[in-house]
Design a protein around this motif. Structure first.
Motif, PDB file in Angstrom:
ATOM      1  N   ILE A  28      29.118 -19.776  -9.368  1.00 61.05           N
ATOM      2  CA  ILE A  28      27.951 -19.120  -8.780  1.00 61.05           C
ATOM      3  C   ILE A  28      28.520 -18.028  -7.893  1.00 61.05           C
ATOM      4  O   ILE A  28      29.399 -18.277  -7.070  1.00 61.05           O
ATOM      5  CB  ILE A  28      27.101 -20.102  -7.965  1.00 61.05           C
ATOM      6  CG1 ILE A  28      26.529 -21.167  -8.891  1.00 61.05           C
ATOM      7  CG2 ILE A  28      25.993 -19.352  -7.225  1.00 61.05           C
ATOM      8  CD1 ILE A  28      25.809 -22.287  -8.177  1.00 61.05           C
ATOM      9  N   ARG A  29      28.043 -16.801  -8.110  1.00 61.03           N
ATOM     10  CA  ARG A  29      28.552 -15.689  -7.316  1.00 61.03           C
ATOM     11  C   ARG A  29      27.392 -14.872  -6.760  1.00 61.03           C
ATOM     12  O   ARG A  29      26.278 -14.888  -7.273  1.00 61.03           O
ATOM     13  CB  ARG A  29      29.484 -14.811  -8.133  1.00 61.03           C
ATOM     14  CG  ARG A  29      28.795 -14.030  -9.225  1.00 61.03           C
ATOM     15  CD  ARG A  29      29.769 -13.207 -10.023  1.00 61.03           C
ATOM     16  NE  ARG A  29      29.061 -12.499 -11.077  1.00 61.03           N
ATOM     17  CZ  ARG A  29      29.657 -11.892 -12.077  1.00 61.03           C
ATOM     18  NH1 ARG A  29      30.965 -11.899 -12.167  1.00 61.03           N
ATOM     19  NH2 ARG A  29      28.947 -11.271 -12.990  1.00 61.03           N
ATOM     20  N   GLU A  30      27.697 -14.153  -5.704  1.00 63.34           N
ATOM     21  CA  GLU A  30      26.731 -13.256  -5.075  1.00 63.34           C
ATOM     22  C   GLU A  30      27.339 -11.869  -5.055  1.00 63.34           C
ATOM     23  O   GLU A  30      28.493 -11.694  -4.672  1.00 63.34           O
ATOM     24  CB  GLU A  30      26.426 -13.722  -3.652  1.00 63.34           C
ATOM     25  CG  GLU A  30      25.437 -12.827  -2.929  1.00 63.34           C
ATOM     26  CD  GLU A  30      25.115 -13.336  -1.532  1.00 63.34           C
ATOM     27  OE1 GLU A  30      24.042 -12.999  -1.040  1.00 63.34           O
ATOM     28  OE2 GLU A  30      25.927 -14.061  -0.942  1.00 63.34           O
ATOM     29  N   ARG A  31      26.564 -10.904  -5.476  1.00 62.98           N
ATOM     30  CA  ARG A  31      27.040  -9.518  -5.462  1.00 62.98           C
ATOM     31  C   ARG A  31      26.647  -8.849  -4.145  1.00 62.98           C
ATOM     32  O   ARG A  31      25.568  -9.069  -3.621  1.00 62.98           O
ATOM     33  CB  ARG A  31      26.429  -8.733  -6.614  1.00 62.98           C
ATOM     34  CG  ARG A  31      26.941  -9.186  -7.944  1.00 62.98           C
ATOM     35  CD  ARG A  31      26.480  -8.264  -9.039  1.00 62.98           C
ATOM     36  NE  ARG A  31      27.084  -8.720 -10.276  1.00 62.98           N
ATOM     37  CZ  ARG A  31      27.974  -8.013 -10.945  1.00 62.98           C
ATOM     38  NH1 ARG A  31      28.325  -6.830 -10.531  1.00 62.98           N
ATOM     39  NH2 ARG A  31      28.486  -8.485 -12.048  1.00 62.98           N
ATOM     40  N   ASN A  32      27.528  -8.018  -3.658  1.00 59.73           N
ATOM     41  CA  ASN A  32      27.241  -7.221  -2.478  1.00 59.73           C
ATOM     42  C   ASN A  32      26.570  -5.935  -2.936  1.00 59.73           C
ATOM     43  O   ASN A  32      27.207  -5.085  -3.554  1.00 59.73           O
ATOM     44  CB  ASN A  32      28.537  -6.934  -1.715  1.00 59.73           C
ATOM     45  CG  ASN A  32      28.287  -6.201  -0.424  1.00 59.73           C
ATOM     46  OD1 ASN A  32      27.310  -5.482  -0.278  1.00 59.73           O
ATOM     47  ND2 ASN A  32      29.175  -6.386   0.526  1.00 59.73           N
ATOM     48  N   VAL A  33      25.298  -5.793  -2.661  1.00 59.75           N
ATOM     49  CA  VAL A  33      24.516  -4.646  -3.123  1.00 59.75           C
ATOM     50  C   VAL A  33      25.074  -3.339  -2.571  1.00 59.75           C
ATOM     51  O   VAL A  33      25.077  -2.321  -3.255  1.00 59.75           O
ATOM     52  CB  VAL A  33      23.032  -4.822  -2.728  1.00 59.75           C
ATOM     53  CG1 VAL A  33      22.219  -3.593  -3.110  1.00 59.75           C
ATOM     54  CG2 VAL A  33      22.460  -6.066  -3.368  1.00 59.75           C
ATOM     55  N   ASP A  45      32.104  -8.968  -5.021  1.00 61.64           N
ATOM     56  CA  ASP A  45      31.541 -10.215  -5.533  1.00 61.64           C
ATOM     57  C   ASP A  45      32.116 -11.381  -4.741  1.00 61.64           C
ATOM     58  O   ASP A  45      33.326 -11.456  -4.538  1.00 61.64           O
ATOM     59  CB  ASP A  45      31.865 -10.420  -7.010  1.00 61.64           C
ATOM     60  CG  ASP A  45      31.080  -9.506  -7.922  1.00 61.64           C
ATOM     61  OD1 ASP A  45      30.175  -8.814  -7.423  1.00 61.64           O
ATOM     62  OD2 ASP A  45      31.356  -9.484  -9.125  1.00 61.64           O
ATOM     63  N   ALA A  46      31.261 -12.277  -4.299  1.00 65.24           N
ATOM     64  CA  ALA A  46      31.708 -13.456  -3.565  1.00 65.24           C
ATOM     65  C   ALA A  46      31.418 -14.690  -4.402  1.00 65.24           C
ATOM     66  O   ALA A  46      30.288 -14.885  -4.846  1.00 65.24           O
ATOM     67  CB  ALA A  46      30.985 -13.550  -2.228  1.00 65.24           C
ATOM     68  N   VAL A  47      32.439 -15.509  -4.631  1.00 63.63           N
ATOM     69  CA  VAL A  47      32.240 -16.765  -5.346  1.00 63.63           C
ATOM     70  C   VAL A  47      31.715 -17.785  -4.343  1.00 63.63           C
ATOM     71  O   VAL A  47      32.367 -18.078  -3.337  1.00 63.63           O
ATOM     72  CB  VAL A  47      33.545 -17.253  -6.001  1.00 63.63           C
ATOM     73  CG1 VAL A  47      33.347 -18.620  -6.638  1.00 63.63           C
ATOM     74  CG2 VAL A  47      34.020 -16.251  -7.042  1.00 63.63           C
ATOM     75  N   ILE A  48      30.524 -18.297  -4.614  1.00 66.00           N
ATOM     76  CA  ILE A  48      29.881 -19.264  -3.727  1.00 66.00           C
ATOM     77  C   ILE A  48      30.368 -20.669  -4.033  1.00 66.00           C
ATOM     78  O   ILE A  48      30.644 -21.452  -3.134  1.00 66.00           O
ATOM     79  CB  ILE A  48      28.346 -19.190  -3.874  1.00 66.00           C
ATOM     80  CG1 ILE A  48      27.842 -17.764  -3.638  1.00 66.00           C
ATOM     81  CG2 ILE A  48      27.659 -20.192  -2.971  1.00 66.00           C
ATOM     82  CD1 ILE A  48      28.112 -17.200  -2.275  1.00 66.00           C
TER      83      ILE A  48
END
Length: 69
Positions: A28-33, A45-48
């Motif tokens: 699960i990752r979150e992108r930095n807009v 990109d941060a891996v959650i």
């Protein structure tokens, strides 16, 4: 890849590796807009979390308040 969103509009992506497998590792990752605005979509990109099973990842997302987008 599946997009999940919380009530505040935060998007997390469920990315499965080895798409020909029924189970398989995923993250699960979150992108930095803000990074995508400056032209480098891969930066930030941060891996959650990491999982060995997509269903476990989906359960985690639901527990965190996310729903399929």
């Amino acid at each position: 890849m599946e997009l999940w969103q919380d009530e505040h509009g935060v998007l997390w992506e469920l990315v499965q590796f080895g798409l020909d497998e029924i189970g398989g590792a995923c993250i699960i990752r979150e992108r930095n807009v803000l990074d995508s605005l400056d032209g480098d979509e891969r930066e930030g990109d941060a891996v959650i979390a990491r999982f060995g099973d997509p269903e476990a990842a989906r359960d985690f997302l639901r527990d965190e308040g996310f729903e399929p987008a």
